[in-house]
Design a protein around this motif. Sequence first.
Motif, PDB file in Angstrom:
ATOM      1  N   UNK A  70       0.843  -1.184   0.000  1.00 56.33           N
ATOM      2  CA  UNK A  70       0.000   0.000   0.000  1.00 56.33           C
ATOM      3  C   UNK A  70       0.883   1.241   0.000  1.00 56.33           C
ATOM      4  N   UNK A  71       0.532   2.217  -0.828  1.00 57.19           N
ATOM      5  CA  UNK A  71       1.303   3.460  -0.941  1.00 57.19           C
ATOM      6  C   UNK A  71       0.928   4.380   0.214  1.00 57.19           C
ATOM      7  N   UNK A  72       1.477   4.066   1.365  1.00 58.47           N
ATOM      8  CA  UNK A  72       1.219   4.830   2.588  1.00 58.47           C
ATOM      9  C   UNK A  72       2.542   5.149   3.245  1.00 58.47           C
ATOM     10  N   UNK A  73       2.496   6.081   4.187  1.00 56.14           N
ATOM     11  CA  UNK A  73       3.669   6.370   4.992  1.00 56.14           C
ATOM     12  C   UNK A  73       3.301   6.116   6.445  1.00 56.14           C
ATOM     13  N   UNK A  74       3.978   5.188   7.097  1.00 52.88           N
ATOM     14  CA  UNK A  74       5.002   4.280   6.585  1.00 52.88           C
ATOM     15  C   UNK A  74       4.381   3.240   5.640  1.00 52.88           C
ATOM     16  N   UNK A  75       5.209   2.644   4.780  1.00 50.82           N
ATOM     17  CA  UNK A  75       4.692   1.644   3.838  1.00 50.82           C
ATOM     18  C   UNK A  75       4.064   0.461   4.572  1.00 50.82           C
TER      19      UNK A  75
END
Length: 109
Positions: A70-75
Amino acid sequence: MADHCLPECGVERCLLLLDGPWATLIVRELLVGPRRFNELKTALDGISAHTLTHRLKRFEQHGIVTRTAFAETPPRVVYELTPMGMTLSSVLNAMNAWGVSVADERLAG
């Protein structure tokens, strides 16, 4: 691995795909649903990050597991059994039934 190199024996094929003792335990953990890498590592006390990564990559190559990033922060990365991977449920259930039927004295070293 080319198809002509694959063993004809189903047991041997199973052992080829489920390479090593950690493999079946990883499948066991994924049978309850999708898991993140750290969740798997925590549930499998004693497994190294290298071994877990190697097994998951191998499972992904053989179509047993999917890896979703998933393209999130953190990954965030989630591993899940494919429909083929879910068919291992009956195999693990049979192994569990057999294992719990073995008397403790048989396992005492």
